[in-house]
Design a protein around this motif. Structure first.
Motif, PDB file in Angstrom:
ATOM      1  N   THR A  22       0.828  -1.210   0.000  1.00 58.95           N
ATOM      2  CA  THR A  22       0.000   0.000   0.000  1.00 58.95           C
ATOM      3  C   THR A  22       0.861   1.258   0.000  1.00 58.95           C
ATOM      4  O   THR A  22       0.619   2.194  -0.763  1.00 58.95           O
ATOM      5  CB  THR A  22      -0.938   0.010   1.219  1.00 58.95           C
ATOM      6  OG1 THR A  22      -1.764  -1.166   1.195  1.00 58.95           O
ATOM      7  CG2 THR A  22      -1.838   1.239   1.206  1.00 58.95           C
ATOM      8  N   VAL A  23       1.886   1.263   0.854  1.00 51.91           N
ATOM      9  CA  VAL A  23       2.768   2.433   0.930  1.00 51.91           C
ATOM     10  C   VAL A  23       3.543   2.607  -0.378  1.00 51.91           C
ATOM     11  O   VAL A  23       3.590   3.702  -0.954  1.00 51.91           O
ATOM     12  CB  VAL A  23       3.735   2.314   2.122  1.00 51.91           C
ATOM     13  CG1 VAL A  23       4.768   3.445   2.091  1.00 51.91           C
ATOM     14  CG2 VAL A  23       2.962   2.342   3.436  1.00 51.91           C
ATOM     15  N   GLY A  24       4.157   1.521  -0.850  1.00 51.55           N
ATOM     16  CA  GLY A  24       4.925   1.598  -2.096  1.00 51.55           C
ATOM     17  C   GLY A  24       4.052   1.959  -3.281  1.00 51.55           C
ATOM     18  O   GLY A  24       4.423   2.810  -4.104  1.00 51.55           O
ATOM     19  N   GLY A  25       2.895   1.323  -3.372  1.00 54.08           N
ATOM     20  CA  GLY A  25       1.976   1.618  -4.472  1.00 54.08           C
ATOM     21  C   GLY A  25       1.475   3.052  -4.423  1.00 54.08           C
ATOM     22  O   GLY A  25       1.317   3.703  -5.461  1.00 54.08           O
ATOM     23  N   SER A  26       1.250   3.562  -3.219  1.00 50.78           N
ATOM     24  CA  SER A  26       0.788   4.952  -3.072  1.00 50.78           C
ATOM     25  C   SER A  26       1.840   5.947  -3.547  1.00 50.78           C
ATOM     26  O   SER A  26       1.513   6.952  -4.190  1.00 50.78           O
ATOM     27  CB  SER A  26       0.433   5.233  -1.609  1.00 50.78           C
ATOM     28  OG  SER A  26      -0.653   4.441  -1.184  1.00 50.78           O
ATOM     29  N   ALA A  31       3.298   9.859  -7.596  1.00 42.89           N
ATOM     30  CA  ALA A  31       4.267  10.368  -8.573  1.00 42.89           C
ATOM     31  C   ALA A  31       3.660  10.391  -9.972  1.00 42.89           C
ATOM     32  O   ALA A  31       3.740  11.409 -10.692  1.00 42.89           O
ATOM     33  CB  ALA A  31       5.539   9.526  -8.554  1.00 42.89           C
ATOM     34  N   MET A  32       3.029   9.300 -10.364  1.00 47.59           N
ATOM     35  CA  MET A  32       2.438   9.229 -11.698  1.00 47.59           C
ATOM     36  C   MET A  32       1.243  10.166 -11.836  1.00 47.59           C
ATOM     37  O   MET A  32       1.012  10.736 -12.907  1.00 47.59           O
ATOM     38  CB  MET A  32       2.012   7.789 -12.004  1.00 47.59           C
ATOM     39  CG  MET A  32       3.162   6.810 -12.133  1.00 47.59           C
ATOM     40  SD  MET A  32       4.407   7.322 -13.351  1.00 47.59           S
ATOM     41  CE  MET A  32       3.430   7.409 -14.855  1.00 47.59           C
ATOM     42  N   ALA A  33       0.481  10.331 -10.764  1.00 45.80           N
ATOM     43  CA  ALA A  33      -0.678  11.220 -10.810  1.00 45.80           C
ATOM     44  C   ALA A  33      -0.243  12.657 -11.076  1.00 45.80           C
ATOM     45  O   ALA A  33      -0.819  13.344 -11.935  1.00 45.80           O
ATOM     46  CB  ALA A  33      -1.460  11.134  -9.498  1.00 45.80           C
ATOM     47  N   PHE A  34       0.785  13.118 -10.359  1.00 42.05           N
ATOM     48  CA  PHE A  34       1.238  14.497 -10.540  1.00 42.05           C
ATOM     49  C   PHE A  34       1.925  14.685 -11.891  1.00 42.05           C
ATOM     50  O   PHE A  34       1.674  15.669 -12.590  1.00 42.05           O
ATOM     51  CB  PHE A  34       2.162  14.911  -9.398  1.00 42.05           C
ATOM     52  CG  PHE A  34       1.429  15.399  -8.188  1.00 42.05           C
ATOM     53  CD1 PHE A  34       1.031  16.720  -8.075  1.00 42.05           C
ATOM     54  CD2 PHE A  34       1.100  14.526  -7.158  1.00 42.05           C
ATOM     55  CE1 PHE A  34       0.339  17.175  -6.973  1.00 42.05           C
ATOM     56  CE2 PHE A  34       0.401  14.966  -6.044  1.00 42.05           C
ATOM     57  CZ  PHE A  34       0.024  16.294  -5.954  1.00 42.05           C
ATOM     58  N   VAL A  35       2.790  13.732 -12.251  1.00 45.10           N
ATOM     59  CA  VAL A  35       3.493  13.852 -13.526  1.00 45.10           C
ATOM     60  C   VAL A  35       2.503  13.841 -14.694  1.00 45.10           C
ATOM     61  O   VAL A  35       2.550  14.702 -15.582  1.00 45.10           O
ATOM     62  CB  VAL A  35       4.528  12.719 -13.692  1.00 45.10           C
ATOM     63  CG1 VAL A  35       5.074  12.690 -15.123  1.00 45.10           C
ATOM     64  CG2 VAL A  35       5.667  12.894 -12.706  1.00 45.10           C
ATOM     65  N   THR A  36       1.583  12.886 -14.686  1.00 45.17           N
ATOM     66  CA  THR A  36       0.638  12.766 -15.795  1.00 45.17           C
ATOM     67  C   THR A  36      -0.381  13.899 -15.786  1.00 45.17           C
ATOM     68  O   THR A  36      -0.689  14.479 -16.840  1.00 45.17           O
ATOM     69  CB  THR A  36      -0.102  11.415 -15.722  1.00 45.17           C
ATOM     70  OG1 THR A  36       0.848  10.359 -15.643  1.00 45.17           O
ATOM     71  CG2 THR A  36      -0.976  11.207 -16.948  1.00 45.17           C
ATOM     72  N   GLY A  96      -2.399   5.498 -10.300  1.00 46.51           N
ATOM     73  CA  GLY A  96      -1.890   6.790 -10.741  1.00 46.51           C
ATOM     74  C   GLY A  96      -2.643   7.343 -11.935  1.00 46.51           C
ATOM     75  O   GLY A  96      -2.780   8.562 -12.077  1.00 46.51           O
ATOM     76  N   SER A  97      -3.145   6.449 -12.788  1.00 46.28           N
ATOM     77  CA  SER A  97      -3.912   6.916 -13.951  1.00 46.28           C
ATOM     78  C   SER A  97      -5.201   7.603 -13.509  1.00 46.28           C
ATOM     79  O   SER A  97      -5.605   8.615 -14.094  1.00 46.28           O
ATOM     80  CB  SER A  97      -4.229   5.733 -14.879  1.00 46.28           C
ATOM     81  OG  SER A  97      -5.073   4.784 -14.241  1.00 46.28           O
ATOM     82  N   TYR A  98      -5.841   7.090 -12.470  1.00 44.94           N
ATOM     83  CA  TYR A  98      -7.053   7.734 -11.953  1.00 44.94           C
ATOM     84  C   TYR A  98      -6.699   9.023 -11.203  1.00 44.94           C
ATOM     85  O   TYR A  98      -7.389  10.036 -11.306  1.00 44.94           O
ATOM     86  CB  TYR A  98      -7.802   6.787 -11.024  1.00 44.94           C
ATOM     87  CG  TYR A  98      -8.371   5.577 -11.718  1.00 44.94           C
ATOM     88  CD1 TYR A  98      -9.604   5.634 -12.370  1.00 44.94           C
ATOM     89  CD2 TYR A  98      -7.673   4.367 -11.740  1.00 44.94           C
ATOM     90  CE1 TYR A  98     -10.117   4.521 -13.019  1.00 44.94           C
ATOM     91  CE2 TYR A  98      -8.175   3.255 -12.387  1.00 44.94           C
ATOM     92  CZ  TYR A  98      -9.401   3.335 -13.027  1.00 44.94           C
ATOM     93  OH  TYR A  98      -9.909   2.232 -13.677  1.00 44.94           O
TER      94      TYR A  98
END
Length: 223
Positions: A22-26, A31-36, A96-98
């Motif tokens: 959960t921590v690693g996935g978060s 990171a992907m949410a902000f970058v994308t 991250g895509s969501y």
């Protein structure tokens, strides 16, 4: 209850693995949410296109299929990941895509006057984003990020299909070893509920801290 006491180490190990996932996935998801999300607001069409392709692929396909691709297919391309690394990456990329749409929507919700004021102060695009837009947009993101954190926690259960002994897998081990169904499944349900409650409390704490920070800035600005 005797069964749960006897197999407590198994459930504890599964719980710790689920927390790590959960921590690693978060972290990957954020990171992907902000970058994308920010890239989709770029003026460069090719950057927007790359971000959109990632968004549509990971939002439009099954998280389980994505996990299998990362763990079973990437080795054919010479990229082999440990099971827990593959699980963290798959979960993070999927959520991250969501989250990217949350970031994009929050940034767009900031009043146009704030951007114009930052431009008038001769802020660079980075400075506008860093000092003006994101400090106001992040509190808007937090409630939805909290919900997505809970969804990510529940999504960790799919990693049991690539030999990771997470909480769900551990519960199934106890069930198979004892022949009892109610006790282990009730135990993992309670543990998931506790972990989800902790995520909610953490997000609420962050919201309060962010709100106090914004209130302090507003008070100083008024004076």
């Amino acid at each position: 209850m005797t069964i749960l006491v006897e197999f407590a180490p198994v459930l504890l190990k599964g719980t710790l693995i689920t927390i790590a996932l959960t921590v690693g996935g978060s972290l990957v998801a954020l990171a992907m949410a902000f970058v994308t999300g920010l890239t989709r607001l770029s003026k460069r069409w090719y950057l927007r296109m790359i971000a959109t392709v990632y968004l549509e692929i990971f939002r439009g396909t099954s998280a389980l299929v994505q996990l299998f691709w990362i763990f079973f297919v990437l080795p054919f391309a010479g990229i082999t990941l440990e099971p827990i690394a593959a699980g963290i990456l798959a979960i993070g990329l999927n959520m991250g895509s969501y989250g990217s749409e949350v970031v994009r929507g929050a940034v767009l919700s900031i009043d146009k006057g704030q951007r114009e004021a930052a431009i008038a102060l001769n802020y660079s695009p980075y400075q506008r984003m860093r000092h003006v837009i994101l400090p106001q947009a992040i509190p808007v993101m937090l409630p939805t990020f909290g919900n997505q954190g809970i969804e990510l926690l529940k999504l960790t259960s799919v990693v049991s299909l690539i030999t990771i002994s997470d909480l769900t897998f551990s519960g199934q081990l106890v069930r198979s070893a004892t022949g009892h169904t109610f006790e282990p499944l009730m135990a993992i349900m309670v543990i998931y509920f506790i972990l989800a409650t902790l995520i909610v409390q953490l997000v609420n704490l962050l919201e309060k801290r962010m709100s106090r920070g914004r209130s302090g800035l507003a008070a100083r600005g008024a004076s």
